[in-house]
Design a protein around this motif. Sequence first.
Motif, PDB file in Angstrom:
ATOM      1  N   ALA A  27       0.228  -1.300  -0.144  1.00  0.00           N
ATOM      2  CA  ALA A  27      -0.006  -0.043  -0.593  1.00  0.00           C
ATOM      3  C   ALA A  27       0.670   1.306  -0.049  1.00  0.00           C
ATOM      4  O   ALA A  27       1.622   1.288   0.977  1.00  0.00           O
ATOM      5  N   GLY A  28       0.587   2.747  -0.747  1.00  0.00           N
ATOM      6  CA  GLY A  28       1.150   3.375  -0.882  1.00  0.00           C
ATOM      7  C   GLY A  28       3.037   3.260  -2.114  1.00  0.00           C
ATOM      8  O   GLY A  28       2.926   5.025  -1.577  1.00  0.00           O
ATOM      9  N   MET A  29       2.907   2.223  -2.385  1.00  0.00           N
ATOM     10  CA  MET A  29       3.866   2.266  -3.290  1.00  0.00           C
ATOM     11  C   MET A  29       3.922   1.868  -4.226  1.00  0.00           C
ATOM     12  O   MET A  29       2.437   1.056  -4.340  1.00  0.00           O
ATOM     13  N   ARG A  30       4.360   1.779  -5.497  1.00  0.00           N
ATOM     14  CA  ARG A  30       4.476   1.800  -7.147  1.00  0.00           C
ATOM     15  C   ARG A  30       5.518   1.699  -7.969  1.00  0.00           C
ATOM     16  O   ARG A  30       6.413   2.173  -7.532  1.00  0.00           O
ATOM     17  N   TRP A  31       5.316   0.064  -8.019  1.00  0.00           N
ATOM     18  CA  TRP A  31       7.180  -0.262  -9.109  1.00  0.00           C
ATOM     19  C   TRP A  31       6.657   1.070 -10.093  1.00  0.00           C
ATOM     20  O   TRP A  31       6.151   0.888 -10.902  1.00  0.00           O
ATOM     21  N   LEU A  32       7.810   1.502 -10.910  1.00  0.00           N
ATOM     22  CA  LEU A  32       7.962   2.703 -11.960  1.00  0.00           C
ATOM     23  C   LEU A  32       9.369   2.062 -12.789  1.00  0.00           C
ATOM     24  O   LEU A  32      10.212   1.351 -11.905  1.00  0.00           O
ATOM     25  N   ALA A  33       9.081   2.106 -13.984  1.00  0.00           N
ATOM     26  CA  ALA A  33       9.716   2.153 -14.657  1.00  0.00           C
ATOM     27  C   ALA A  33      11.034   2.881 -15.215  1.00  0.00           C
ATOM     28  O   ALA A  33      10.759   3.961 -15.929  1.00  0.00           O
ATOM     29  N   GLY A  34      11.720   2.474 -15.671  1.00  0.00           N
ATOM     30  CA  GLY A  34      12.964   3.954 -16.098  1.00  0.00           C
ATOM     31  C   GLY A  34      14.495   2.713 -16.781  1.00  0.00           C
ATOM     32  O   GLY A  34      14.139   1.396 -16.660  1.00  0.00           O
ATOM     33  N   ASP A  35      15.090   3.892 -17.195  1.00  0.00           N
ATOM     34  CA  ASP A  35      16.255   3.323 -17.744  1.00  0.00           C
ATOM     35  C   ASP A  35      17.238   4.238 -17.244  1.00  0.00           C
ATOM     36  O   ASP A  35      17.020   5.396 -16.968  1.00  0.00           O
ATOM     37  N   LEU A  36      18.329   3.693 -16.610  1.00  0.00           N
ATOM     38  CA  LEU A  36      19.567   4.716 -14.796  1.00  0.00           C
ATOM     39  C   LEU A  36      20.720   5.141 -16.112  1.00  0.00           C
ATOM     40  O   LEU A  36      21.931   5.545 -15.816  1.00  0.00           O
ATOM     41  N   HIS A  37      20.523   4.691 -17.649  1.00  0.00           N
ATOM     42  CA  HIS A  37      22.014   5.744 -18.701  1.00  0.00           C
ATOM     43  C   HIS A  37      22.000   6.016 -19.719  1.00  0.00           C
ATOM     44  O   HIS A  37      21.164   4.944 -20.708  1.00  0.00           O
ATOM     45  N   ALA A  38      21.803   7.004 -19.692  1.00  0.00           N
ATOM     46  CA  ALA A  38      21.360   7.905 -21.451  1.00  0.00           C
ATOM     47  C   ALA A  38      22.596   9.218 -20.646  1.00  0.00           C
ATOM     48  O   ALA A  38      22.421   9.682 -20.071  1.00  0.00           O
ATOM     49  N   HIS A  39      22.691   9.959 -22.353  1.00  0.00           N
ATOM     50  CA  HIS A  39      23.641  10.513 -22.361  1.00  0.00           C
ATOM     51  C   HIS A  39      22.640  11.180 -24.026  1.00  0.00           C
ATOM     52  O   HIS A  39      21.731  11.350 -24.937  1.00  0.00           O
ATOM     53  N   THR A  40      23.030  12.704 -24.051  1.00  0.00           N
ATOM     54  CA  THR A  40      23.075  13.915 -24.563  1.00  0.00           C
ATOM     55  C   THR A  40      23.991  15.004 -25.501  1.00  0.00           C
ATOM     56  O   THR A  40      25.282  14.256 -25.077  1.00  0.00           O
ATOM     57  N   VAL A  41      23.237  15.687 -25.911  1.00  0.00           N
ATOM     58  CA  VAL A  41      24.381  16.468 -26.666  1.00  0.00           C
ATOM     59  C   VAL A  41      25.698  16.939 -25.102  1.00  0.00           C
ATOM     60  O   VAL A  41      26.512  17.646 -25.683  1.00  0.00           O
TER      61      VAL A  41
END
Length: 413
Positions: free
Chosen positions: A138-152
């Motif tokens: 209760a009160g928590m949720r699984w979030l999906a993501g990427d922990l490694h990315a690059h930009t200009v």
Amino acid sequence: MHRGRWTLEDRVSAPLRELPVELPPGCAALTVELSYEGGVVDLGCHGPDGFRGWSGGARRTFTIAAGHATPGYLPGELEPGLWHVWLGLHRVPPEGVEYEVVATPHRTAPAAPPPDPAPPVPSVPRRPPSRDGLPAPAGMRWLAGDLHAHTVHSDGTLTVTGLACLAASRGLDFLAVTDHNTVSHHAELPAAAAYAGIALLPGQEVTTDLGHANVFGGEGRPAWIDFRRTAAEWAAAAAARGQLMSINHPLAADCAWRLPLDGGGAGPDAPARPRLAEIWHPSWWDRRWGAPLSWARLWRPDAVPLGGSDFHDPAQAQRLGEPTTWVLAEDGDVLGGLAAGRTAVAAAPPQEGAPLLLRVEDDLFALGAGGTVLVRPDGRREVVRGERVRFPAADPGMHHLESHENEVMALCG
């Protein structure tokens, strides 16, 4: 002007060189131009008050002014006094590298240059359906993501906003932007996150020849980790600021982790090895190869598995969110979930339905994983029969799912 020739002996003795540049009072901008032939020479600088930017091998020129700076560098007033241009001797062939550095102070700041060629900012993306029904307290949720990315801001090709939109279009809830040895992208994260409708985590990939590490959290220049220091000092600085450090792609070819960390010159009170480790990375191209799992067990029995795509360019074969790291977060606090070790790693973003293994309190849930095998930290195995199967999670440590051919299909901490 500095001109000369770097030799392989120079690289071996001191791979980072600092060339002095004196800035007079009233200087409105500084432009530095590097030219060389052969090899790879990285570029960066610092001023009297500290770090001002890094672009590695991605650029050969930069400008810093009060109101603007080349991506990778921090805009702001230029302090008079002694500055240093950093040259990283990343690759020097046996015959050496001829180089020239020209530093030009400006009394009047030049106009901001046009942005580098990059895809136009996309429309606000349509988000794919999320993966519903994941078990959580209760009160928590699984979030999906990427922990490694690059930009200009380092060696990526997308702007921060372009990258954020791509991540949202891939169904991700969060993305860590981890440009190499710089934090210049941090200032752009709030606006890009609001535009794309995704949480953007400030990060830095601390990058050296002997190993890379992501540091998550903080904001701007105070969050910068000095890559010239020892790995133990990176960890100590991150811990002191409330940031999180993760070892990146520890077995990845010429950027594998080869740095000492226990103590490492930081004193007897240096923090222990970080629990967070990017076990799943595109360099693990054959997941029947068990070395990353063995490395994790030797690194720390309680290692927390992370995944990162190391995304740079839409033209590359590797796609954003492959792999995807899931974090069990309270009130959307991804960093808090990472710190607590509540992670799982899957091969692809949520909408693709990749097998998933989640630890929820005293249970493990294998989802969309029928026909795989659950492997516990002590090596015990159980066959998964069904698309939503619960197992007791009595054992601490990393669990994983594997196929009948021993290919790793999912990880969880």
